[in-house]
Write a protein that holds these residues in place. Structure first.
Motif, PDB file in Angstrom:
ATOM      1  N   PRO A  14       0.809  -1.220   0.000  1.00 13.90           N
ATOM      2  CA  PRO A  14       0.000   0.000   0.000  1.00 13.90           C
ATOM      3  C   PRO A  14       0.847   1.276   0.000  1.00 13.90           C
ATOM      4  CG  PRO A  14      -0.978  -1.611   1.463  1.00 13.90           C
ATOM      5  CD  PRO A  14       0.331  -2.199   1.008  1.00 13.90           C
ATOM      6  N   ALA A  15       1.978   1.257   0.688  1.00 14.33           N
ATOM      7  CA  ALA A  15       2.839   2.448   0.712  1.00 14.33           C
ATOM      8  C   ALA A  15       3.394   2.758  -0.674  1.00 14.33           C
ATOM      9  CB  ALA A  15       3.975   2.255   1.708  1.00 14.33           C
ATOM     10  N   GLU A  16       3.812   1.719  -1.391  1.00 12.65           N
ATOM     11  CA  GLU A  16       4.322   1.923  -2.748  1.00 12.65           C
ATOM     12  C   GLU A  16       3.225   2.423  -3.678  1.00 12.65           C
ATOM     13  OE1 GLU A  16       7.836  -1.495  -2.594  1.00 12.65           O
ATOM     14  OE2 GLU A  16       5.789  -2.010  -3.203  1.00 12.65           O
ATOM     15  N   ASN A  17       2.037   1.865  -3.536  1.00 15.21           N
ATOM     16  CA  ASN A  17       0.919   2.327  -4.355  1.00 15.21           C
ATOM     17  C   ASN A  17       0.477   3.732  -3.973  1.00 15.21           C
ATOM     18  OD1 ASN A  17       0.694  -0.004  -5.953  1.00 15.21           O
ATOM     19  ND2 ASN A  17      -0.450  -1.058  -4.347  1.00 15.21           N
ATOM     20  N   TYR A  18       0.591   4.060  -2.702  1.00 15.13           N
ATOM     21  CA  TYR A  18       0.282   5.420  -2.234  1.00 15.13           C
ATOM     22  C   TYR A  18       1.151   6.440  -2.978  1.00 15.13           C
ATOM     23  CZ  TYR A  18      -0.306   9.274   1.148  1.00 15.13           C
ATOM     24  OH  TYR A  18      -0.557  10.483   1.746  1.00 15.13           O
ATOM     25  N   GLU A  19       2.431   6.163  -3.041  1.00 19.96           N
ATOM     26  CA  GLU A  19       3.348   7.073  -3.736  1.00 19.96           C
ATOM     27  C   GLU A  19       3.062   7.093  -5.241  1.00 19.96           C
ATOM     28  OE1 GLU A  19       6.285   9.806  -4.529  1.00 19.96           O
ATOM     29  OE2 GLU A  19       5.494   9.232  -2.570  1.00 19.96           O
ATOM     30  N   CYS A  51       4.672  12.064   7.939  1.00 17.41           N
ATOM     31  CA  CYS A  51       5.170  12.439   6.614  1.00 17.41           C
ATOM     32  C   CYS A  51       4.785  11.465   5.512  1.00 17.41           C
ATOM     33  CB  CYS A  51       6.686  12.589   6.647  1.00 17.41           C
ATOM     34  SG  CYS A  51       7.592  11.060   7.007  1.00 17.41           S
ATOM     35  N   GLY A  52       4.338  10.257   5.875  1.00 22.79           N
ATOM     36  CA  GLY A  52       3.991   9.295   4.836  1.00 22.79           C
ATOM     37  C   GLY A  52       5.169   8.977   3.948  1.00 22.79           C
ATOM     38  N   THR A  53       4.951   9.015   2.634  1.00 27.24           N
ATOM     39  CA  THR A  53       6.035   8.729   1.694  1.00 27.24           C
ATOM     40  C   THR A  53       6.870   9.959   1.363  1.00 27.24           C
ATOM     41  OG1 THR A  53       4.545   9.010  -0.204  1.00 27.24           O
ATOM     42  CG2 THR A  53       4.804   6.772   0.677  1.00 27.24           C
ATOM     43  N   ASP A  74       7.296   9.462  10.869  1.00 22.66           N
ATOM     44  CA  ASP A  74       6.082   8.689  10.655  1.00 22.66           C
ATOM     45  C   ASP A  74       6.181   7.399  11.461  1.00 22.66           C
ATOM     46  OD1 ASP A  74       3.764   8.932   8.238  1.00 22.66           O
ATOM     47  OD2 ASP A  74       3.947   6.965   9.179  1.00 22.66           O
ATOM     48  N   VAL A  75       5.036   6.864  11.873  1.00 20.81           N
ATOM     49  CA  VAL A  75       5.004   5.637  12.654  1.00 20.81           C
ATOM     50  C   VAL A  75       5.030   4.398  11.757  1.00 20.81           C
ATOM     51  CG1 VAL A  75       2.497   5.370  12.771  1.00 20.81           C
ATOM     52  CG2 VAL A  75       3.916   4.612  14.698  1.00 20.81           C
ATOM     53  N   ASN A  76       4.808   4.599  10.447  1.00 22.57           N
ATOM     54  CA  ASN A  76       4.682   3.495   9.505  1.00 22.57           C
ATOM     55  C   ASN A  76       6.006   3.231   8.798  1.00 22.57           C
ATOM     56  OD1 ASN A  76       4.133   2.070   6.963  1.00 22.57           O
ATOM     57  ND2 ASN A  76       1.978   2.328   7.490  1.00 22.57           N
ATOM     58  N   ALA A  77       6.616   2.082   9.087  1.00 26.54           N
ATOM     59  CA  ALA A  77       7.912   1.740   8.506  1.00 26.54           C
ATOM     60  C   ALA A  77       7.839   1.611   6.989  1.00 26.54           C
ATOM     61  CB  ALA A  77       8.433   0.447   9.124  1.00 26.54           C
ATOM     62  N   GLY A  78       6.724   1.074   6.480  1.00 23.78           N
ATOM     63  CA  GLY A  78       6.580   0.926   5.038  1.00 23.78           C
ATOM     64  C   GLY A  78       6.565   2.259   4.317  1.00 23.78           C
ATOM     65  N   MET A  79       5.855   3.225   4.882  1.00 17.56           N
ATOM     66  CA  MET A  79       5.834   4.565   4.297  1.00 17.56           C
ATOM     67  C   MET A  79       7.234   5.177   4.267  1.00 17.56           C
ATOM     68  SD  MET A  79       2.815   5.679   3.271  1.00 17.56           S
ATOM     69  CE  MET A  79       1.037   5.589   3.508  1.00 17.56           C
ATOM     70  N   ARG A  84      12.348   7.075   1.748  1.00 17.62           N
ATOM     71  CA  ARG A  84      13.801   7.031   1.543  1.00 17.62           C
ATOM     72  C   ARG A  84      14.137   6.748   0.084  1.00 17.62           C
ATOM     73  NH1 ARG A  84      13.318   4.106   6.557  1.00 17.62           N
ATOM     74  NH2 ARG A  84      14.184   5.329   8.300  1.00 17.62           N
ATOM     75  N   SER A  85      13.404   5.824  -0.517  1.00 21.29           N
ATOM     76  CA  SER A  85      13.696   5.438  -1.898  1.00 21.29           C
ATOM     77  C   SER A  85      13.391   6.559  -2.883  1.00 21.29           C
ATOM     78  CB  SER A  85      12.898   4.185  -2.277  1.00 21.29           C
ATOM     79  OG  SER A  85      11.523   4.480  -2.468  1.00 21.29           O
ATOM     80  N   GLN A  86      12.499   7.476  -2.505  1.00 18.00           N
ATOM     81  CA  GLN A  86      12.105   8.565  -3.394  1.00 18.00           C
ATOM     82  C   GLN A  86      12.935   9.827  -3.215  1.00 18.00           C
ATOM     83  OE1 GLN A  86       9.633   8.446  -5.879  1.00 18.00           O
ATOM     84  NE2 GLN A  86       9.774   6.256  -5.418  1.00 18.00           N
ATOM     85  N   THR A  87      13.829   9.820  -2.257  1.00 17.60           N
ATOM     86  CA  THR A  87      14.640  11.008  -1.976  1.00 17.60           C
ATOM     87  C   THR A  87      15.834  11.075  -2.919  1.00 17.60           C
ATOM     88  OG1 THR A  87      14.023  10.870   0.365  1.00 17.60           O
ATOM     89  CG2 THR A  87      15.891  12.275  -0.202  1.00 17.60           C
TER      90      THR A  87
END
Length: 272
Positions: A14-19, A51-53, A74-79, A84-87
């Protein structure tokens, strides 16, 4: 794992799809508005809470430049993994996996605190706001945005999810739009110790993909995805039919128009 629904593939978390889906259609345009209101200056120290993604975090880093510092929490490790990958490699952002109610920062560590469409998800909102105030310097600014009330487009999706999938999954839509009241947010900000509190509710018009595309993009970007995946194809078919039929009224030239309220609170930390 990739799930196939009506010929559309949704791989990843879901985090990847969110982004991939939510940020371009909703998160990014709203982030542009928030960054514009915040008026960030080169060299400022900025914290993005929930901060989410990282769409707001990255835009903040662009504004404050190399002389500033930016952190995302953020509390969500997946987000955070996606953030990090998008920075970009030349952008320095510190990411923290922790709750907003107990931040790992010293007092007066930041000049500005931002929080976009996240406060409604935080269990102890008052504690989170007090933490935001604590980590601000005297004179520091806070900017919080929350969406709502629930627009008709999402009310339709919620009712269909409750009917065909699971009432608990449908309740997610209520949570998303649960904190838009101007007076409530004003009181929360003042009770947390902020001064010069100004809360404004304004409509925002967003351009969304076609009905079936947006339905599945949104679902697979949220915690609702698991319940929908477990429901079975017949129930998913019924969900799509009901939602897309009613969403035709929002559709022009293959795209949907979403008019949603955005409530923005601005305030300062001022020691009396």
């Amino acid at each position: 794992m990739t799930q196939q629904i009506y010929g559309k593939s949704f791989g990843g978390t879901p985090a990847e799809n969110y982004e991939r889906f939510f940020v371009p259609s909703i998160g990014g345009p709203v982030a542009d508005d928030l960054i514009g209101v915040a008026g960030l200056q080169p060299g400022e120290r900025v914290l993005d809470v929930a901060c989410g993604t990282g769409v707001v975090t990255r835009r903040a880093a662009e504004r404050v430049g190399a002389g500033g510092t930016v952190a995302g929490l953020d509390v969500n490790a997946g987000m955070l993994s996606v953030a990090r990958s998008q920075t970009p490699p030349d952008v320095s952002i510190e990411w923290y996996e922790t709750s907003a109610e107990s931040m790992p920062f010293p007092d007066e560590a930041f000049d500005v605190v931002l929080c976009q469409m996240g406060l409604q998800f935080i269990p102890d909102k008052q504690a989170a706001l007090r933490e935001m105030r604590r980590v601000l310097v005297t004179g520091g600014r806070v900017f919080v945005t929350v969406p709502g009330p629930k627009p008709p487009l999402f009310a339709i999706m919620k009712e269909a999810l409750a009917s065909h999938i699971d009432p608990k999954a449908a309740a997610f839509a209520d949570l998303v739009f649960s904190m838009h009241d101007v007076d409530e947010l004003t009181e929360l900000m003042r009770d947390a110790g902020f001064l010069e509190v100004d809360v404004q509710a304004r409509p925002k018009t967003l351009r969304l993909p076609a009905p079936a595309d947006f339905l599945w993009q949104y679902i697979h970007s949220t915690p609702v995805a698991q319940a929908v995946a477990q429901a079975g194809q017949a129930k998913r078919d019924a969900l799509e039919r009901e939602v897309c039929e009613q969403w035709q009224e929002f559709t022009v030239d293959g795209f949907m128009s979403l008019r949603v309220g955005m409530t923005t609170a601005t305030a300062r930390k001022i020691d009396m």
